[in-house]
Design a protein around this motif. Sequence first.
Motif, PDB file in Angstrom:
ATOM      1  N   VAL A 247       0.863  -1.186   0.000  1.00 20.02           N
ATOM      2  CA  VAL A 247       0.000   0.000   0.000  1.00 20.02           C
ATOM      3  C   VAL A 247       0.900   1.237   0.000  1.00 20.02           C
ATOM      4  CG1 VAL A 247      -1.899   1.185   1.156  1.00 20.02           C
ATOM      5  CG2 VAL A 247      -1.720  -1.309   1.275  1.00 20.02           C
ATOM      6  N   TYR A 248       0.566   2.214  -0.803  1.00 14.90           N
ATOM      7  CA  TYR A 248       1.488   3.317  -1.092  1.00 14.90           C
ATOM      8  C   TYR A 248       0.829   4.692  -0.916  1.00 14.90           C
ATOM      9  CZ  TYR A 248       4.126  -0.519  -3.050  1.00 14.90           C
ATOM     10  OH  TYR A 248       4.797  -1.704  -3.199  1.00 14.90           O
ATOM     11  N   ALA A 249       1.655   5.715  -1.073  1.00 11.88           N
ATOM     12  CA  ALA A 249       1.158   7.097  -0.988  1.00 11.88           C
ATOM     13  C   ALA A 249      -0.029   7.302  -1.934  1.00 11.88           C
ATOM     14  CB  ALA A 249       2.281   8.068  -1.334  1.00 11.88           C
TER      15      ALA A 249
ATOM     16  N   PRO B  35      -5.046  -1.344  -1.117  1.00  7.67           N
ATOM     17  CA  PRO B  35      -4.804  -0.635  -2.382  1.00  7.67           C
ATOM     18  C   PRO B  35      -6.135  -0.174  -2.981  1.00  7.67           C
ATOM     19  CG  PRO B  35      -3.671  -2.756  -2.360  1.00  7.67           C
ATOM     20  CD  PRO B  35      -4.567  -2.739  -1.168  1.00  7.67           C
ATOM     21  N   PHE B  36      -6.149   1.007  -3.584  1.00  3.84           N
ATOM     22  CA  PHE B  36      -7.365   1.566  -4.173  1.00  3.84           C
ATOM     23  C   PHE B  36      -7.351   1.505  -5.698  1.00  3.84           C
ATOM     24  CE2 PHE B  36     -10.578   3.773  -1.527  1.00  3.84           C
ATOM     25  CZ  PHE B  36     -10.187   3.253  -0.303  1.00  3.84           C
ATOM     26  N   ILE B  37      -8.546   1.443  -6.249  1.00  8.57           N
ATOM     27  CA  ILE B  37      -8.720   1.406  -7.703  1.00  8.57           C
ATOM     28  C   ILE B  37      -9.937   2.246  -8.057  1.00  8.57           C
ATOM     29  CG2 ILE B  37      -9.394  -0.093  -9.649  1.00  8.57           C
ATOM     30  CD1 ILE B  37      -8.117  -2.277  -7.576  1.00  8.57           C
TER      31      ILE B  37
ATOM     32  N   SER C  81       5.590  -8.609   0.156  1.00  6.74           N
ATOM     33  CA  SER C  81       6.805  -8.744   0.947  1.00  6.74           C
ATOM     34  C   SER C  81       8.019  -9.072   0.086  1.00  6.74           C
ATOM     35  CB  SER C  81       6.594  -9.817   2.010  1.00  6.74           C
ATOM     36  OG  SER C  81       6.082 -10.974   1.388  1.00  6.74           O
ATOM     37  N   VAL C  82       7.789  -9.537  -1.149  1.00  4.90           N
ATOM     38  CA  VAL C  82       8.943  -9.903  -1.986  1.00  4.90           C
ATOM     39  C   VAL C  82       9.650  -8.680  -2.565  1.00  4.90           C
ATOM     40  CG1 VAL C  82       7.949 -12.132  -2.601  1.00  4.90           C
ATOM     41  CG2 VAL C  82       7.666 -10.178  -4.148  1.00  4.90           C
ATOM     42  N   TRP C  83       9.042  -7.543  -2.553  1.00  4.69           N
ATOM     43  CA  TRP C  83       9.784  -6.371  -3.003  1.00  4.69           C
ATOM     44  C   TRP C  83       9.714  -5.282  -1.953  1.00  4.69           C
ATOM     45  CZ3 TRP C  83       4.880  -7.094  -4.941  1.00  4.69           C
ATOM     46  CH2 TRP C  83       4.017  -6.004  -4.861  1.00  4.69           C
ATOM     47  N   SER C  84      10.616  -4.383  -2.041  1.00  4.83           N
ATOM     48  CA  SER C  84      10.717  -3.404  -0.971  1.00  4.83           C
ATOM     49  C   SER C  84       9.940  -2.148  -1.321  1.00  4.83           C
ATOM     50  CB  SER C  84      12.175  -3.053  -0.767  1.00  4.83           C
ATOM     51  OG  SER C  84      12.707  -2.621  -1.997  1.00  4.83           O
ATOM     52  N   ARG C  85       9.473  -1.492  -0.316  1.00  3.09           N
ATOM     53  CA  ARG C  85       8.700  -0.273  -0.537  1.00  3.09           C
ATOM     54  C   ARG C  85       9.625   0.911  -0.753  1.00  3.09           C
ATOM     55  NH1 ARG C  85       5.625   3.536   2.016  1.00  3.09           N
ATOM     56  NH2 ARG C  85       6.307   3.168   4.117  1.00  3.09           N
TER      57      ARG C  85
END
Lengths: 194, 461
Positions: B177-179, B283-285, B457-461
């Motif tokens: 989940v991101y900015a 996450p939003f769409i 979790s497999v990639w970093s934020r």
Amino acid sequence: MEPITSHTGKAIVMPNNNIDTDQIIPKQFLKNILKTGYAPHLFFDWRYDQSGKPKPDFALNKPENQGATILISGENFGCGSSREHAVWSLTDWGFKVVIAGSFSDIFYMNSTKNGLLAISLPAADRKILNTATSTDQITVNLVDQYVEFKGQRFHFDIDPMWKNKFINGLDDIDITMKYEDQIEAYEAAMPTFD
Amino acid sequence: MSKTMFEKIWDRHVITGQPGEPQLIYVDLHLVHEVTSPQAFQGLRMNHRKVRRPDRTFATMDHNVPTKDIFNVKDLISKKQIETLRQNAKDFGIRLAGMGEADQGIIHVIGPQLGLTQPGQTIVCGDSHTSTHGAFGSIAFGIGTSEVEHVFATQTIWQVEPKQMGIHVHGKLPDGVYAKDIIMAIIAKYGVKFGVGHAVEFYGDTIDAMSMEERMTLCNMVIEGGAKMGVVHPDQITFDYVAGRKYAPKDMAAAEDYWSQFQTDDPAAFDEVIDFDVSDLAPFITWGTNPGMAVPYDQAFPEPQDQNDAHAYEYVGIKPGMKPTEIPITWAFFGSCTNGRLSDLRIAASYLKNKHIAPGVHALVVPGSMAIREAAEKEGIAQIFRDAGCDWRMPGCSACLGMNPDKIPAGAHCASTSNRNFEGRQGAGSRTHLASPAMVAAAALNGHFVDIRKEASVWSR
Ligand code: SF4
């Protein structure tokens, strides 16, 4: 901006109410990069037929109307989209004055930014002005705030701020530059980190 | 009386005028692009005026720029606007990041990247997403063409001070989940008009932990909620970002000292405060035709509330009750001033690595600037995109608004990292679904949206 104290010219009468900016200049002509060059597209949909030929009976196309500088119209002139191109197309065609029953706020503001004098007159006065033909002259006296036609004078109101702006040919930038000393003082006092 | 950071910066820029009325504000930085500037330059010429402070003005081409072959502008109007800006910059002595030059890019990406954008400044541009620059603790907002001309000639602008809103954002963002999801969630919850008449300050521990790029994403998109601008207070992260850039201050110590004063005294200084907890955010769409028409990943699309909603469903060609997994994605767009920065591309690439996008999906990757493109090439990210079957392009606004040849075809569903899902925005009849770069990458791989939190979790934020 050119100062205007008084203007005399011949008029074109388009007495309809609610002439909106889409009619004044349709959206396909907004992609220009200039404030000029819009005259051929002014009132495009009314002015040309399907094949793009000028309609001979439309006021702007009549030979005797060429050189007119005053447009006389109805209520709520310039309503609709905020496009400044509507004013640019009128000034580019050569109009200096639009006389109408009323104007949309945005159109009015845009006209003050571009030296187009927008004057509101009541229906009774416009009824008389609407009889003007291509051989008549109309005078707009801004200093004394009247429109003169065949010896008759019609008084109009104008905000002193806009009046001053037109009479002195000031635009927004000129007005701001009255504060130039303050702007300079501000600049001199700004922090620098070099 | 306590003051907001915004009010402190504002007060420092007033030249004349009383609060509550139009005040004459000094403009520290004027950013210019090819679409909204030509008439302003012509106005200067017609009146024999100059640009008062060319040294505080910076121009680039972005909206019309072709991203395939940047030097081959086929559309005549685009070409004319691009050439006109080049000529105007030359005639008026303005710095220009021209076509194909190292500094070129989307105006809101290169301002920060070049160190032009700095805390405590007032920044204007003839473009609504100028709000992006507020992430640095500056007052930044979009203006119209007549105002562009006014700023050129006077380096000032008449403005009424906006009201102050604080959005307190707190909690730890879940993986995946991101900015972008935060700002989309805020707009979905409070609507596309919640910010009208306001400058919005984002603050709280979530914001303090964010990179500058994440803060820019928030401020960029806050205008889709009706706000005039978004701001974040400047801190060490801000200072470190600015330091050493091309146009950054030479005396950074003095600059930091000055910038540090711009902090909101306390939340009581805001006219209004919204509290927003992100710890459980999904996450939003977007499903509809404005950015407020959005749902968290795990929710079905809502029943239409009015004529507007009904029309949006018809246009987008989906039904209430459907889930994001059921949207047939055939296009993916990575780019724009919202999510076209290096960190965004890194996130998308980390998901695409050693994989290939789904058959029938077209994916456009358009870096926000030349420098980002270069960096992505060096880091190997560009190769990851290419290997995954994406179309790796030159920088520009591109399919964010489809003024250049990059258009999404009518009827196609596009997962997009941009900021507007208006009807026809990405091309006539195009159907836009806004989401974070990670969600768009996942959608490109699968041909539909998926729950990236499972694999996050497999990639970093
Ligand atoms: S990327 Fe999109 S939103 Fe940003 S400046 Fe370009 S067109 Fe506007």
